[in-house]
Design an enzyme around this catalytic site. Structure first.
Site, PDB file in Angstrom:
ATOM      1  N   THR A   1      14.727  31.700  17.243  1.00  0.00           N
ATOM      2  CA  THR A   1      13.878  30.508  17.173  1.00  0.00           C
ATOM      3  C   THR A   1      13.059  30.618  15.897  1.00  0.00           C
ATOM      4  O   THR A   1      12.205  31.509  15.784  1.00  0.00           O
ATOM      5  CB  THR A   1      12.915  30.437  18.377  1.00  0.00           C
ATOM      6  OG1 THR A   1      13.686  30.454  19.567  1.00  0.00           O
ATOM      7  CG2 THR A   1      12.082  29.164  18.317  1.00  0.00           C
TER       8      THR A   1
ATOM      9  N   LYS B   1      14.340  22.932  19.973  1.00  0.00           N
ATOM     10  CA  LYS B   1      13.819  24.153  20.609  1.00  0.00           C
ATOM     11  C   LYS B   1      12.290  24.215  20.539  1.00  0.00           C
ATOM     12  O   LYS B   1      11.630  24.578  21.517  1.00  0.00           O
ATOM     13  CB  LYS B   1      14.447  25.367  19.918  1.00  0.00           C
ATOM     14  CG  LYS B   1      13.854  26.703  20.281  1.00  0.00           C
ATOM     15  CD  LYS B   1      14.108  27.108  21.716  1.00  0.00           C
ATOM     16  CE  LYS B   1      13.448  28.448  22.012  1.00  0.00           C
ATOM     17  NZ  LYS B   1      13.427  28.732  23.447  1.00  0.00           N
TER      18      LYS B   1
ATOM     19  N   LYS C   1       4.019  32.209  18.220  1.00  0.00           N
ATOM     20  CA  LYS C   1       4.811  31.850  17.037  1.00  0.00           C
ATOM     21  C   LYS C   1       5.463  30.471  17.221  1.00  0.00           C
ATOM     22  O   LYS C   1       5.366  29.601  16.359  1.00  0.00           O
ATOM     23  CB  LYS C   1       5.896  32.915  16.806  1.00  0.00           C
ATOM     24  CG  LYS C   1       6.898  32.557  15.731  1.00  0.00           C
ATOM     25  CD  LYS C   1       8.231  33.292  15.898  1.00  0.00           C
ATOM     26  CE  LYS C   1       9.035  32.789  17.088  1.00  0.00           C
ATOM     27  NZ  LYS C   1      10.453  33.133  17.108  1.00  0.00           N
TER      28      LYS C   1
HETATM   29  P1  NAD Z   1      12.734  41.072  20.072  1.00  0.00           P
HETATM   30  O1  NAD Z   1      11.571  41.361  19.181  1.00  0.00           O
HETATM   31  O2  NAD Z   1      12.834  41.747  21.392  1.00  0.00           O
HETATM   32  O3  NAD Z   1      14.095  41.361  19.276  1.00  0.00           O
HETATM   33  C1  NAD Z   1      14.270  41.150  17.912  1.00  0.00           C
HETATM   34  C2  NAD Z   1      15.061  42.320  17.365  1.00  0.00           C
HETATM   35  O4  NAD Z   1      15.325  42.080  15.970  1.00  0.00           O
HETATM   36  C3  NAD Z   1      14.316  43.654  17.453  1.00  0.00           C
HETATM   37  O5  NAD Z   1      15.091  44.605  18.163  1.00  0.00           O
HETATM   38  C4  NAD Z   1      14.111  44.066  15.991  1.00  0.00           C
HETATM   39  O6  NAD Z   1      14.159  45.465  15.798  1.00  0.00           O
HETATM   40  C5  NAD Z   1      15.281  43.353  15.327  1.00  0.00           C
HETATM   41  N1  NAD Z   1      15.114  43.163  13.892  1.00  0.00           N
HETATM   42  C6  NAD Z   1      14.027  42.774  13.200  1.00  0.00           C
HETATM   43  N2  NAD Z   1      14.292  42.723  11.882  1.00  0.00           N
HETATM   44  C7  NAD Z   1      15.591  43.096  11.737  1.00  0.00           C
HETATM   45  C8  NAD Z   1      16.453  43.234  10.622  1.00  0.00           C
HETATM   46  N3  NAD Z   1      16.052  42.997   9.388  1.00  0.00           N
HETATM   47  N4  NAD Z   1      17.724  43.619  10.850  1.00  0.00           N
HETATM   48  C9  NAD Z   1      18.169  43.886  12.106  1.00  0.00           C
HETATM   49  N5  NAD Z   1      17.398  43.774  13.209  1.00  0.00           N
HETATM   50  C10 NAD Z   1      16.124  43.377  13.017  1.00  0.00           C
HETATM   51  O7  NAD Z   1      12.763  39.483  20.240  1.00  0.00           O
HETATM   52  P2  NAD Z   1      13.536  38.638  21.365  1.00  0.00           P
HETATM   53  O8  NAD Z   1      12.637  38.415  22.504  1.00  0.00           O
HETATM   54  O9  NAD Z   1      14.896  39.217  21.568  1.00  0.00           O
HETATM   55  O10 NAD Z   1      13.640  37.231  20.609  1.00  0.00           O
HETATM   56  C11 NAD Z   1      14.524  37.034  19.519  1.00  0.00           C
HETATM   57  C12 NAD Z   1      14.475  35.563  19.144  1.00  0.00           C
HETATM   58  O11 NAD Z   1      14.869  34.789  20.272  1.00  0.00           O
HETATM   59  C13 NAD Z   1      13.082  35.090  18.741  1.00  0.00           C
HETATM   60  O12 NAD Z   1      13.189  34.163  17.675  1.00  0.00           O
HETATM   61  C14 NAD Z   1      12.564  34.428  20.004  1.00  0.00           C
HETATM   62  O13 NAD Z   1      11.596  33.435  19.721  1.00  0.00           O
HETATM   63  C15 NAD Z   1      13.842  33.858  20.588  1.00  0.00           C
HETATM   64  N6  NAD Z   1      13.839  33.692  22.050  1.00  0.00           N
HETATM   65  C16 NAD Z   1      13.350  34.664  22.872  1.00  0.00           C
HETATM   66  C17 NAD Z   1      13.361  34.463  24.260  1.00  0.00           C
HETATM   67  C18 NAD Z   1      12.821  35.510  25.214  1.00  0.00           C
HETATM   68  O14 NAD Z   1      12.604  35.193  26.398  1.00  0.00           O
HETATM   69  N7  NAD Z   1      12.601  36.751  24.782  1.00  0.00           N
HETATM   70  C19 NAD Z   1      13.897  33.293  24.795  1.00  0.00           C
HETATM   71  C20 NAD Z   1      14.421  32.332  23.945  1.00  0.00           C
HETATM   72  C21 NAD Z   1      14.384  32.546  22.569  1.00  0.00           C
END
Ligand code: NAD
Length: 308
Positions: A96, A171, A246
């Site tokens: 997102t 979204k 965010k």
């Molecule tokens: P998270 O922080 O758990 O996971 C993100 C991952 O990206 C981490 O493991 C981090 O180490 C990795 N990362 C960061 N920079 C990186 C790079 N340069 N190269 C490789 N890996 C890298 O976040 P999440 O909860 O999994 O959410 C991810 C996305 O999905 C966000 O944009 C969030 O808004 C969206 N989202 C989350 C949810 C939820 O319920 N958690 C639901 C819908 C959408």
């Protein structure tokens, strides 16, 4: 079987990649976190040591990263996806992020000869684990047609909503509403508590009444009524509170760019901001209830009404 590079193996990326492995795809994943890479290897994927290695043989690249800044870096930096992936790989960004970054990355991908879609998801970690996400996809019709079967193991609902960036636009409208609803629900439950009502009876009645909403039915912010909700697990994310902040800010930014009035969302942003700065940053966004209901650590509060 498709070889898919999965970049970003966090709360969402790890269970999403597990669904793809379960559907018979070959997953080569990369995350900057070693623990995340180990998690992928444990569930039957191949953990690459670098981003370049992960995408080198990919037929499809899926990114699931925190913000637009991360996404732009992973796609556009030297040695990034646009430089290292095969030109015929389909690129899918499910993070997102802000609409501007989504459009910029999509334009850079097109200029480099790639087909790309933005495909953010709705549904939290349990939906990712169960393959029940809703995908809202922005991009060309052909790219959507290619993406659809690859998204299938991860989701239950799929919408092609318009050109590049439209998935992100939809979204943030959705998350603005979800964030506001959680605040509104928290106020109602906190009021009910102070009026002497038990959480379970509040839940049972409202879920069958005009106040029902997703936040209550699927993600109830107090322990008890919805066993899978983060409130029952010490408010561990789930969907981290800073992540909701965010998204709420992204919505405010987008609203400002088109002069849309969003006063209620503005008030909700202020509350999430207070929570993030006030010791709730490591919790799920539903912990906003704890701030609204009177602060303190109510992690194990059960159904005991707050005092005062
Ligand atoms: P998270 O922080 O758990 O996971 C993100 C991952 O990206 C981490 O493991 C981090 O180490 C990795 N990362 C960061 N920079 C990186 C790079 N340069 N190269 C490789 N890996 C890298 O976040 P999440 O909860 O999994 O959410 C991810 C996305 O999905 C966000 O944009 C969030 O808004 C969206 N989202 C989350 C949810 C939820 O319920 N958690 C639901 C819908 C959408």
């Amino acid at each position: 079987m498709t070889t898919i590079a999965f970049i970003g193996l966090g709360n969402m990326g790890l269970p999403m990649s597990r669904r793809l492995i379960g559907a018979g795809h070959r997953i080569v994943g990369y995350d900057v976190s070693e623990a995340a890479r180990t998690g992928l290897a444990r569930q039957g994927g191949h953990a690459a040591a670098t981003l370049g290695e992960a995408v080198a043989e990919a037929e499809c690249v899926i990114t699931m990263l925190p913000t637009g800044r991360h996404v732009r870096a992973v796609y556009e930096d030297e040695g990034g996806i646009l430089a290292a992936a095969p030109r015929d790989a389909l690129l899918i960004d499910s993070s997102t992020i802000d609409i501007e970054s989504a459009r910029a990355v999509s334009a850079a991908a097109a200029a480099a000869g790639f087909a790309m879609v933005d495909a953010p998801v709705s549904g939290a970690v349990p939906a990712a684990e169960g393959g029940r996400l809703t995908f809202m996809v922005g991009g060309g019709a052909q790219a959507y047609a290619r993406a659809r079967p690859l998204l299938e193991p991860m989701g239950a609902n799929f919408f092609h909503v318009g050109p590049a960036g439209s998935g992100q636009a939809l979204k943030i409208c959705n998350n603005m509403l979800a964030g506001m609803t959680m605040v509104a629900l928290s106020e109602a439950i906190a009021l009910g508590e102070k009026l002497g009502l038990d959480h379970q009876i509040l839940y049972d009645v409202i879920v069958k009444s005009s106040g029902n909403c997703w936040a209550l039915e699927k993600y109830c912010p107090v322990p008890g009524p919805v066993p899978a909700s983060p409130a029952n697990h010490g408010y561990a994310p789930g969907f981290a509170l800073p992540m909701m902040l965010k998204d709420m800010r992204l919505a405010q930014q987008a609203a400002g760019s088109v002069q849309a009035a969003t006063p209620l969302a503005g008030a909700a942003v202020a509350l999430y901001q207070m929570a993030a700065a006030g010791g709730y940053a490591d919790r799920d966004f539903s912990a906003i209830f704890q701030l609204i209901a009177g602060g303190g650590d109510r992690t194990h509060a059960g159904t005991t009404p707050a005092s005062g």
